[in-house]
Design a protein around this motif. Structure first.
Motif, PDB file in Angstrom:
ATOM      1  N   CYS A  63       0.831  -1.203   0.000  1.00 27.18           N
ATOM      2  CA  CYS A  63       0.000   0.000   0.000  1.00 27.18           C
ATOM      3  C   CYS A  63       0.868   1.257   0.000  1.00 27.18           C
ATOM      4  CB  CYS A  63      -0.911  -0.021   1.227  1.00 27.18           C
ATOM      5  SG  CYS A  63      -2.104   1.313   1.280  1.00 27.18           S
ATOM      6  N   LEU A  64       1.934   1.254   0.783  1.00 29.55           N
ATOM      7  CA  LEU A  64       2.823   2.423   0.842  1.00 29.55           C
ATOM      8  C   LEU A  64       3.574   2.660  -0.464  1.00 29.55           C
ATOM      9  CD1 LEU A  64       4.442   2.164   4.382  1.00 29.55           C
ATOM     10  CD2 LEU A  64       2.769   3.837   3.601  1.00 29.55           C
TER      11      LEU A  64
ATOM     12  N   TRP B  56      -6.394   4.210   2.632  1.00 26.29           N
ATOM     13  CA  TRP B  56      -6.048   2.787   2.561  1.00 26.29           C
ATOM     14  C   TRP B  56      -4.967   2.440   3.576  1.00 26.29           C
ATOM     15  CZ3 TRP B  56      -8.857  -0.929   1.033  1.00 26.29           C
ATOM     16  CH2 TRP B  56      -9.722  -0.796  -0.043  1.00 26.29           C
ATOM     17  N   VAL B  57      -3.977   3.291   3.733  1.00 28.60           N
ATOM     18  CA  VAL B  57      -2.905   3.032   4.710  1.00 28.60           C
ATOM     19  C   VAL B  57      -3.502   2.951   6.113  1.00 28.60           C
ATOM     20  CG1 VAL B  57      -0.840   3.995   5.779  1.00 28.60           C
ATOM     21  CG2 VAL B  57      -1.076   4.028   3.301  1.00 28.60           C
ATOM     22  N   ILE B  58      -4.405   3.874   6.447  1.00 27.51           N
ATOM     23  CA  ILE B  58      -5.023   3.873   7.775  1.00 27.51           C
ATOM     24  C   ILE B  58      -5.871   2.619   7.973  1.00 27.51           C
ATOM     25  CG2 ILE B  58      -6.728   5.068   9.221  1.00 27.51           C
ATOM     26  CD1 ILE B  58      -5.626   7.699   7.988  1.00 27.51           C
ATOM     27  N   ILE B  59      -6.623   2.225   6.958  1.00 26.97           N
ATOM     28  CA  ILE B  59      -7.449   1.014   7.054  1.00 26.97           C
ATOM     29  C   ILE B  59      -6.577  -0.218   7.287  1.00 26.97           C
ATOM     30  CG2 ILE B  59      -8.919  -0.557   5.715  1.00 26.97           C
ATOM     31  CD1 ILE B  59     -10.213   1.938   4.486  1.00 26.97           C
ATOM     32  N   VAL B  60      -5.486  -0.328   6.533  1.00 25.35           N
ATOM     33  CA  VAL B  60      -4.605  -1.497   6.684  1.00 25.35           C
ATOM     34  C   VAL B  60      -3.941  -1.486   8.058  1.00 25.35           C
ATOM     35  CG1 VAL B  60      -2.493  -2.589   5.810  1.00 25.35           C
ATOM     36  CG2 VAL B  60      -4.223  -1.793   4.215  1.00 25.35           C
TER      37      VAL B  60
ATOM     38  N   ILE C  56      -6.877  -7.757   3.550  1.00 28.09           N
ATOM     39  CA  ILE C  56      -7.660  -8.462   2.526  1.00 28.09           C
ATOM     40  C   ILE C  56      -8.389  -7.453   1.639  1.00 28.09           C
ATOM     41  CG2 ILE C  56      -9.595 -10.035   2.173  1.00 28.09           C
ATOM     42  CD1 ILE C  56      -8.626 -11.516   4.734  1.00 28.09           C
ATOM     43  N   ALA C  57      -8.963  -6.419   2.248  1.00 26.13           N
ATOM     44  CA  ALA C  57      -9.668  -5.391   1.468  1.00 26.13           C
ATOM     45  C   ALA C  57      -8.711  -4.708   0.499  1.00 26.13           C
ATOM     46  CB  ALA C  57     -10.309  -4.369   2.404  1.00 26.13           C
ATOM     47  N   TRP C  58      -7.486  -4.416   0.952  1.00 21.01           N
ATOM     48  CA  TRP C  58      -6.496  -3.790   0.073  1.00 21.01           C
ATOM     49  C   TRP C  58      -6.184  -4.696  -1.112  1.00 21.01           C
ATOM     50  CZ3 TRP C  58      -4.230   0.230  -1.845  1.00 21.01           C
ATOM     51  CH2 TRP C  58      -3.039   0.090  -2.539  1.00 21.01           C
ATOM     52  N   LEU C  59      -5.991  -5.979  -0.831  1.00 21.28           N
ATOM     53  CA  LEU C  59      -5.645  -6.913  -1.904  1.00 21.28           C
ATOM     54  C   LEU C  59      -6.790  -7.085  -2.896  1.00 21.28           C
ATOM     55  CD1 LEU C  59      -3.773  -9.634   0.158  1.00 21.28           C
ATOM     56  CD2 LEU C  59      -2.788  -7.898  -1.330  1.00 21.28           C
ATOM     57  N   VAL C  60      -8.021  -7.054  -2.405  1.00 21.88           N
ATOM     58  CA  VAL C  60      -9.173  -7.283  -3.272  1.00 21.88           C
ATOM     59  C   VAL C  60      -9.578  -6.021  -4.031  1.00 21.88           C
ATOM     60  CG1 VAL C  60     -11.625  -7.880  -3.275  1.00 21.88           C
ATOM     61  CG2 VAL C  60     -10.033  -9.201  -1.891  1.00 21.88           C
ATOM     62  N   ALA C  61      -9.640  -4.883  -3.320  1.00 23.33           N
ATOM     63  CA  ALA C  61     -10.255  -3.705  -3.934  1.00 23.33           C
ATOM     64  C   ALA C  61      -9.375  -2.468  -3.992  1.00 23.33           C
ATOM     65  CB  ALA C  61     -11.537  -3.353  -3.158  1.00 23.33           C
ATOM     66  N   GLY C  62      -8.241  -2.470  -3.351  1.00 29.31           N
ATOM     67  CA  GLY C  62      -7.485  -1.235  -3.215  1.00 29.31           C
ATOM     68  C   GLY C  62      -6.532  -0.892  -4.334  1.00 29.31           C
ATOM     69  N   LYS C  63      -6.017  -1.875  -4.996  1.00 26.54           N
ATOM     70  CA  LYS C  63      -4.969  -1.624  -5.988  1.00 26.54           C
ATOM     71  C   LYS C  63      -5.437  -2.059  -7.364  1.00 26.54           C
ATOM     72  CE  LYS C  63      -0.119  -2.619  -6.847  1.00 26.54           C
ATOM     73  NZ  LYS C  63       1.055  -3.306  -6.380  1.00 26.54           N
ATOM     74  N   GLN C  64      -5.071  -1.285  -8.353  1.00 23.51           N
ATOM     75  CA  GLN C  64      -5.385  -1.618  -9.734  1.00 23.51           C
ATOM     76  C   GLN C  64      -4.525  -2.809 -10.146  1.00 23.51           C
ATOM     77  OE1 GLN C  64      -4.353   1.491 -12.479  1.00 23.51           O
ATOM     78  NE2 GLN C  64      -6.288   1.216 -13.552  1.00 23.51           N
TER      79      GLN C  64
END
Length: 135
Positions: free
Chosen positions: A21-22, A37-41, A50-58
């Motif tokens: 994420c960083l 996203w950083v704060i959520i992770v 899991i949310a970052w891997l699924v929806a956070g990154k193109q």
């Protein structure tokens, strides 16, 4: 052993997601700003990761160069990764700065050598007697 795995796997996932994420460029982040996203992770390690891997990154196929050497979808003057080339030896500005720096160092070295020769000549002149004969 199972207890260790239930602790190590989520920790590894959290660390990987946080670093990913960083290091992800802002233009590849989806749905929310990168800071959010950083704060959520950070606050929700397992769910946030899991949310970052699924929806956070193109995600998708890596960009490939075209026959002209340009990346599809990019203007000619745009470079990958925030406008910088991937390696210094691909950057013409960096190479030009190296050449300029090298020329400046060469000039400085020539000045030092000339100064050293002049000083040596002065010292040799002081060592010789006034009448011009060496003793």
């Amino acid at each position: 052993m199972l207890r260790i795995l239930t602790f190590v796997i989520p920790l590894a996932l959290w660390v990987w997601a946080f670093i990913d994420c960083l290091t992800t460029p802002e233009d590849e982040v989806k749905h929310l700003p990168k800071v959010v996203w950083v704060i959520i992770v950070l606050l929700f390690p397992l769910v946030g990761s899991i949310a970052w891997l699924v929806a956070g990154k193109q995600r998708g196929a890596p960009r490939t160069a075209t026959a002209g050497g340009r990346t599809p979808g990019h203007p000619e003057d745009e470079r990958p990764r925030g406008g910088r080339p991937l390696a210094p030896d691909d950057d013409p500005e960096f190479l030009a700065s190296l050449k300029k720096s090298n020329n400046e160092h060469e000039d400085m070295l020539k000045q030092w050598e000339a100064d050293l020769r002049r000083r040596e000549k002065e010292l040799r002149g002081k060592d010789e007697p006034e009448d011009g004969h060496k003793s």
